[in-house]
Design an enzyme around this catalytic site. Structure first.
Site, short mmCIF file in Angstrom:
data_model
loop_
_atom_site.label_atom_id
_atom_site.label_comp_id
_atom_site.label_asym_id
_atom_site.label_seq_id
_atom_site.Cartn_x
_atom_site.Cartn_y
_atom_site.Cartn_z
N HIS A 227 37.89 4.76 -24.66
CA HIS A 227 37.41 3.47 -24.15
C HIS A 227 36.20 2.95 -24.92
CE1 HIS A 227 37.78 0.31 -21.37
NE2 HIS A 227 37.98 0.99 -20.27
N SER A 228 35.51 3.81 -25.64
CA SER A 228 34.31 3.38 -26.37
C SER A 228 34.65 2.53 -27.59
CB SER A 228 33.50 4.60 -26.82
OG SER A 228 34.27 5.43 -27.67
#
Length: 465
Positions: free
Chosen positions: A139-140
């Site tokens: 998700h980063s």
């Protein structure tokens, strides 16, 4: 070298053995029209030539010592695409349940941080000659909107387009060492007290705005107002995956009949399915379930790498038996949540993650899970439901047409179910992710989507009549 933003650092350092902060998607592929058949090698070659257009797929994470500041992404000098591409067969008979179980097992393993934060699995042996492609990305480096745009870079718009020219990789700068990163972080660390003071003032102003909404009555829900149910509890690393599609045309017909938003109808579909599931288990709470609904904070044309999302909390009106009234109640809740979010945004300067060293975020996440707070405190919310618009046209992978696409989001804070929705080619695909130990019978929950839509369509037709 690219410094990781505060929210993306939170996704990295908030990860625990039971909270996996990657997002995933399953693509069902039809290879029947490929001349000469599907070729894993051709898929690999096409992907390798497209990677220069998606540089984050070659970024490696480098952490600042002791978690004192946000980490950085650097180009991986040892990048090898074969470290990220895998082939696996689904157990016989290769139906949806076998695929869902296999995907759940694969998604339940964290991405290796020693390499760029993504991996893909080609899954063979499905019924009807289909293939599946499982994509996992941390998700980063991606959110729902940028992920959709990333798909347009990695996938094809026609079955057999010309291959991009092979581009030689230039010289890769050396990976910075810890002392270099600490020196670069000095300015950020010195400014931490000032940022914390600004954030504190922002928090006070936003708190007063929230209290004002609560005093007026009819305010949207806030964290920790959710009732406890069987889908909430202490998370384990184990996952289950299930999926379903519904016609976009029917969803839009309901939207138009009730003068609501497509997302409200999607929430109502999920609400109806959850209500049926919990009633079956004699566990439907008297109060409504509360969903956290991610909201994109991207401006038009903003496709920067990383996550730019906010969150609103909405009632799913699972305590309302009538499907039409339930939809109206959901619409009123989401409308109020959007209004409050706009009011809070006026005073927004930064987030908590911009004022907290990543090491402390990691410590807090591990203390939360080790203290078993998932089952000792009221749920922050019951589940996460995210809706991402996709393309109305066909996409291809390695010459195979994508028949369907089902996304998956992460589980955290005791939310045993995540529902992520993606529209594609006139259909809406709902990807259900669950903690296997909290919701082992995930397909039973999914089976409630179709009758929930049928109820809403009937209610809409009744309005026309």
């Amino acid at each position: 070298m690219r410094r990781v933003s505060g929210i993306d650092a939170a996704f990295l350092y908030g990860e625990t053995p039971s909270w996996h902060m990657h997002v995933s998607a399953v693509l069902l592929l039809d290879p029947s029209e490929i001349e000469g058949g599907w070729s894993f090698e051709r898929f690999r070659d096409r992907l390798a030539r497209r990677l220069p257009d998606a540089p984050q797929f070659r970024w490696r994470l480098v952490e600042v010592p002791f978690g004192l500041d946000n980490p950085v992404f650097v180009e991986d000098p040892d990048f090898d695409i074969d470290d990220h591409l895998h082939r696996i067969g689904v157990p016989a008979p290769g139906g949806p349940e076998q695929l869902g179980n296999l995907v759940g097992d694969l998604v339940g393993v964290k991405i290796d941080r020693r390499r760029p934060l993504w991996e893909m699995w080609v899954i063979e042996g499905l019924v009807d000659g289909q293939l599946a492609l499982l994509c996992k990305v941390h998700h980063s480096i991606v959110d729902g909107v940028s992920g959709s745009e990333l798909a347009a870079v990695l996938f094809d718009l026609e079955p057999d387009p010309p291959l991009p020219e092979h581009r030689e990789r230039g010289e890769v700068p050396p990976v910075p060492d810890g002392s270099t990163l600490l020196a670069r972080s000095a300015g950020s660390l010195l400014g931490l007290p000032a940022r914390a003071a600004r954030f504190a003032g922002q928090a006070v102003r936003q708190g007063m705005t929230t209290m004002d909404y609560q005093r007026r009555g009819g305010a949207p829900p806030v964290p920790f107002q959710a009732p406890r149910s069987r889908i909430n509890g202490e998370l384990t690393p184990h996952r289950r995956f299930a999926y379903v599609e519904v016609p976009l045309e029917e969803v839009k017909a309901v939207k138009s009949a009730f003068d609501v938003k497509v997302n409200d109808v999607v929430l109502a579909l999920c609400s109806g399915a959850l209500r049926r599931y919990l009633q079956h288990h004699d566990d439907l709470p008297d109060a409504s379930l509360i969903a956290q609904v991610p909201v994109s904070l991207r401006g038009e044309g903003d496709s920067d790498v990383g996550t730019k999302v906010g969150a609103m909390f909405a009632s799913l009106a699972t305590d309302v038996s009538d499907p039409a009234l339930r939809l109206i109640s959901i619409y009123e809740s989401t409308r109020g949540a959007k209004e409050m979010q706009r009011a809070l945004a006026v005073d927004r300067i930064m987030g908590l993650t911009d004022t907290t060293p990543p090491g402390l975020i990691n410590l807090a996440a591990r203390m939360y899970t080790s203290a078993h707070l998932d089952r000792r405190t009221p749920p922050i919310m019951n589940l996460i439901i995210s809706n991402v618009p996709g393309p109305p046209f066909s996409l291809y992978v390695g010459g195979a047409k994508i028949d369907a696409l089902f996304p998956m989001g992460p589980l955290l804070y005791g939310t045993g179910v995540n529902i992520t929705v993606f529209s594609y080619e006139g259909r809406i695909g709902l990807g259900f992710m669950s903690c296997r130990d909290l919701v082992p019978d995930l397909w039973q929950l999914v089976e409630g989507v179709a009758p929930s839509l049928a109820e809403l369509v009937a209610a809409a037709e009744g309005l026309d009549g």
